[in-house]
Design an enzyme around this catalytic site. Structure first.
Site, PDB file in Angstrom:
ATOM      1  N   TYR A  67     -17.403 -23.246  -6.183  1.00 43.94           N
ATOM      2  CA  TYR A  67     -16.666 -22.705  -6.957  1.00 43.94           C
ATOM      3  C   TYR A  67     -17.252 -24.132  -7.530  1.00 43.94           C
ATOM      4  O   TYR A  67     -17.673 -23.909  -8.892  1.00 43.94           O
ATOM      5  CB  TYR A  67     -15.118 -22.833  -7.514  1.00 43.94           C
ATOM      6  CG  TYR A  67     -15.016 -21.828  -6.304  1.00 43.94           C
ATOM      7  CD1 TYR A  67     -15.517 -20.189  -7.164  1.00 43.94           C
ATOM      8  CD2 TYR A  67     -13.527 -21.728  -6.032  1.00 43.94           C
ATOM      9  CE1 TYR A  67     -15.225 -18.864  -6.593  1.00 43.94           C
ATOM     10  CE2 TYR A  67     -13.387 -20.341  -5.130  1.00 43.94           C
ATOM     11  CZ  TYR A  67     -13.932 -19.666  -5.339  1.00 43.94           C
ATOM     12  OH  TYR A  67     -13.050 -18.440  -4.497  1.00 43.94           O
ATOM     13  N   GLY A  91     -15.700 -16.095  -2.870  1.00 44.36           N
ATOM     14  CA  GLY A  91     -16.722 -17.726  -2.967  1.00 44.36           C
ATOM     15  C   GLY A  91     -15.074 -18.666  -2.323  1.00 44.36           C
ATOM     16  O   GLY A  91     -13.653 -17.673  -2.061  1.00 44.36           O
ATOM     17  N   HIS A  92     -15.418 -19.640  -2.875  1.00 46.76           N
ATOM     18  CA  HIS A  92     -14.588 -20.697  -1.685  1.00 46.76           C
ATOM     19  C   HIS A  92     -14.550 -21.691  -2.042  1.00 46.76           C
ATOM     20  O   HIS A  92     -15.713 -22.136  -3.207  1.00 46.76           O
ATOM     21  CB  HIS A  92     -14.399 -20.907  -0.610  1.00 46.76           C
ATOM     22  CG  HIS A  92     -13.726 -19.765   0.817  1.00 46.76           C
ATOM     23  ND1 HIS A  92     -12.352 -19.768   0.045  1.00 46.76           N
ATOM     24  CD2 HIS A  92     -13.943 -18.851   1.667  1.00 46.76           C
ATOM     25  CE1 HIS A  92     -12.144 -18.755   1.363  1.00 46.76           C
ATOM     26  NE2 HIS A  92     -13.058 -18.373   2.081  1.00 46.76           N
ATOM     27  N   ASP A  93     -13.230 -22.952  -2.388  1.00 50.53           N
ATOM     28  CA  ASP A  93     -13.959 -23.886  -3.104  1.00 50.53           C
ATOM     29  C   ASP A  93     -15.049 -24.586  -3.494  1.00 50.53           C
ATOM     30  O   ASP A  93     -15.869 -25.183  -4.500  1.00 50.53           O
ATOM     31  CB  ASP A  93     -13.254 -25.632  -2.724  1.00 50.53           C
ATOM     32  CG  ASP A  93     -13.224 -26.453  -3.008  1.00 50.53           C
ATOM     33  OD1 ASP A  93     -12.048 -27.451  -3.623  1.00 50.53           O
ATOM     34  OD2 ASP A  93     -13.871 -26.981  -2.614  1.00 50.53           O
ATOM     35  N   ILE A  94     -15.971 -24.791  -1.832  1.00 49.60           N
ATOM     36  CA  ILE A  94     -17.084 -25.490  -2.571  1.00 49.60           C
ATOM     37  C   ILE A  94     -18.182 -24.958  -2.815  1.00 49.60           C
ATOM     38  O   ILE A  94     -19.088 -25.178  -4.086  1.00 49.60           O
ATOM     39  CB  ILE A  94     -17.936 -24.998  -0.519  1.00 49.60           C
ATOM     40  CG1 ILE A  94     -18.423 -26.770  -1.082  1.00 49.60           C
ATOM     41  CG2 ILE A  94     -18.567 -24.424  -0.501  1.00 49.60           C
ATOM     42  CD1 ILE A  94     -19.558 -27.385   0.266  1.00 49.60           C
ATOM     43  N   ARG A 148      -8.698 -10.617  -6.330  1.00 48.71           N
ATOM     44  CA  ARG A 148      -9.737 -10.533  -7.032  1.00 48.71           C
ATOM     45  C   ARG A 148      -9.723 -10.128  -8.183  1.00 48.71           C
ATOM     46  O   ARG A 148      -8.477  -8.938  -7.963  1.00 48.71           O
ATOM     47  CB  ARG A 148     -10.634  -9.526  -6.019  1.00 48.71           C
ATOM     48  CG  ARG A 148     -11.439 -10.213  -5.152  1.00 48.71           C
ATOM     49  CD  ARG A 148     -13.006 -10.522  -5.128  1.00 48.71           C
ATOM     50  NE  ARG A 148     -13.073 -10.138  -3.136  1.00 48.71           N
ATOM     51  CZ  ARG A 148     -14.380  -9.982  -2.612  1.00 48.71           C
ATOM     52  NH1 ARG A 148     -15.956  -9.370  -3.238  1.00 48.71           N
ATOM     53  NH2 ARG A 148     -14.494 -10.996  -1.730  1.00 48.71           N
ATOM     54  N   ASP A 151      -9.865 -26.270  -5.076  1.00 47.59           N
ATOM     55  CA  ASP A 151      -8.756 -25.848  -4.955  1.00 47.59           C
ATOM     56  C   ASP A 151      -7.521 -25.842  -5.390  1.00 47.59           C
ATOM     57  O   ASP A 151      -6.529 -25.291  -6.016  1.00 47.59           O
ATOM     58  CB  ASP A 151      -8.634 -25.596  -3.593  1.00 47.59           C
ATOM     59  CG  ASP A 151      -9.552 -24.722  -2.622  1.00 47.59           C
ATOM     60  OD1 ASP A 151      -9.679 -23.507  -3.294  1.00 47.59           O
ATOM     61  OD2 ASP A 151      -9.120 -23.982  -1.619  1.00 47.59           O
ATOM     62  N   ARG A 192      -5.425  -2.169  -8.958  1.00 43.89           N
ATOM     63  CA  ARG A 192      -4.837  -0.761  -7.817  1.00 43.89           C
ATOM     64  C   ARG A 192      -3.284  -0.606  -7.843  1.00 43.89           C
ATOM     65  O   ARG A 192      -3.353   0.797  -6.745  1.00 43.89           O
ATOM     66  CB  ARG A 192      -5.983  -1.163  -6.591  1.00 43.89           C
ATOM     67  CG  ARG A 192      -7.899  -1.017  -8.110  1.00 43.89           C
ATOM     68  CD  ARG A 192      -8.545  -0.823  -6.774  1.00 43.89           C
ATOM     69  NE  ARG A 192      -9.469  -1.977  -6.063  1.00 43.89           N
ATOM     70  CZ  ARG A 192     -10.107  -2.629  -6.053  1.00 43.89           C
ATOM     71  NH1 ARG A 192     -10.065  -2.906  -7.804  1.00 43.89           N
ATOM     72  NH2 ARG A 192      -9.781  -4.107  -5.421  1.00 43.89           N
ATOM     73  N   LYS A 243       0.877  -0.999   0.092  1.00 39.39           N
ATOM     74  CA  LYS A 243      -0.025   0.343  -0.100  1.00 39.39           C
ATOM     75  C   LYS A 243       1.053   1.324  -0.132  1.00 39.39           C
ATOM     76  O   LYS A 243      -0.012   2.374   0.100  1.00 39.39           O
ATOM     77  CB  LYS A 243      -0.983   0.283   1.189  1.00 39.39           C
ATOM     78  CG  LYS A 243      -1.645  -0.945   1.199  1.00 39.39           C
ATOM     79  CD  LYS A 243      -2.715  -1.173   1.928  1.00 39.39           C
ATOM     80  CE  LYS A 243      -4.403  -2.140   2.089  1.00 39.39           C
ATOM     81  NZ  LYS A 243      -5.021  -2.139   2.991  1.00 39.39           N
TER      82      LYS A 243
END
Length: 389
Positions: A143, A138-141, A98, A169, A104, A75
């Site tokens: 996706y 989101g997470h593995d499940i 993300r 993952d 950015r 930063k």
């Protein structure tokens, strides 16, 4: 006292590859670990405060083995400048932010290519860089839910079962990032130009389902759980409980293997009806009754050396002690940590587990110097970089 020290050169097939890994969780670090296992020099750029999701001490996080850690505050412009200087000497950069976050921060593909046009820029996400869900969490499940994979796993009539996070993952995510990076490195050798590798867990998991889609297209796969040959629906490809409450895994698909399974179990069945679905419930009951008559150890002895494709279901710790796994050293204890050995294996190149997982910032000063950042001490003094004790 500083922990800075030199690391011996690696001998794997990627021994001349240098990787910058911007700290993330799960599939990104797994890809970095795999590249390191294959011989690449991997530097993990940790951030102040860390990722906050690993429940133990950083030195126990096997996904970071073989890496060095530099802690930088991205930063602050001086931290970004340090990363871009490191990029000049890198072959690969991996990030798991993300979409839009790296841009950015100032470490997106364009400023990196301005410093090093040959850089392969690996991006690890769940949803991908584009699409309606690309900016969503989101997470593995979640996706694998949208690829059909989660729907296909579980007992007939029951809910979907979670296959740990190895399907999404690590299988559809981290492994595909490694595949993409290696392919892009080869292309960069030919053209002198790097490119972005957009590794999305939804893409990789869908790709892993190619064989299942082939069966679906041929009318050999019902689009529901627990009724197919490879999902536990068939009695010859299933898990059975033994007399001591443990389990045996059965995968006797081929005719001759199925015949041997029945012979070892002492069951007289019509072999010609193996793929007759109407016979499956009765056959399953008979096989289940047979397995309940002996303990797992007894059945393991019965099937030892046979081609019935039967194996005991063992725990993670037990697996390391299984004679086959132990002889191949597929799972080992290294630096006091139980962990998988590098894979795959090569006929000439020697792979080895690298240094223990580092504490964030453990190698900051030495890494910055090694990678051409001339003002390393000033960055540490001003808090842009942190050298851990």
């Amino acid at each position: 006292m500083s922990n800075d020290h030199a690391f011996p050169p690696k001998n794997g097939p990627l021994a001349d590859v240098r990787v910058v890994e911007l700290a993330g969780i799960g599939p990104g670090p797994f890809a970095g670990m795999t590249l390191s296992d294959l011989g690449a020099e991997v530097v993990r750029v940790d951030r102040p405060g860390g990722t906050g999701l690993f429940p133990g001490h950083p030195s126990q996080d096997v996904l970071n083995r073989g890496k060095r850690s530099v802690l930088l505050d991205l930063k602050r412009p001086e931290g970004v400048a340090a990363v871009l200087t490191m990029v000049e000497r890198a072959d690969v950069l991996i990030e798991g932010y993300r979409p839009g976050v790296a841009e950015r921060l100032g470490v997106g593909p364009e400023p990196c290519w301005a410093r090093n046009p040959r850089l392969v820029y690996g991006r690890m996400t769940g949803w991908g860089q584009t699409g309606p869900l690309s900016s969503s969490a989101g997470h593995d499940i979640t996706y694998i839910a949208l690829t059909g994979a989660l729907h296909a796993i579980g007992d007939a009539g029951g809910p979907p079962q979670i296959p740990l996070n190895i399907v999404g993952d690590f299988g559809g995510g981290g492994a595909y990032l490694v595949i993409g990076v290696l392919a892009a490195l080869r292309e960069a050798e030919r053209t002198g130009r790097g490119q972005v590798v957009d590794a999305a867990i939804v893409d990789g998991t869908a790709h892993l389902l190619a064989g299942t889609h082939g069966l679906l297209n041929a009318g050999r796969w019902y689009d529901e759980r627990g009724v197919n040959v490879l999902d536990g629906g068939a009695p010859f490809y299933a898990v059975y409980q033994t007399a001591d409450g443990r389990h045996m895994a059965v995968g006797a698909i081929e005719d001759e293997f199925y015949a041997e399974l029945l012979a070892k179990l002492g069951i007289d069945e019509d072999l010609s009806r193996q793929h007759d679905r109407s016979s499956w419930p009765a056959t399953r009951r008979r096989i289940a009754e047979a397995f309940l008559s002996r303990t797992q150890a007894e059945w393991t002895d019965v099937f030892a050396g046979s081609d019935a494709c039967v194996a005991p279901v063992v725990s993670l710790r037990e697996a390391a002690e299984h004679p086959h796994i132990k002889e191949r050293a597929s799972i080992v204890e290294h630096d006091g940590l139980l962990q998988p050995a590098p894979a795959p294996r090569f006929s000439r190149s020697t792979l080895a587990i690298g240094n223990r997982p580092p504490v964030p910032g453990e190698h900051t000063r030495q890494v910055l110097r090694d990678w051409g950042v001339v003002d390393a001490d000033a960055l540490i003094e001003t808090g842009v970089a942190v050298q851990a004790d």
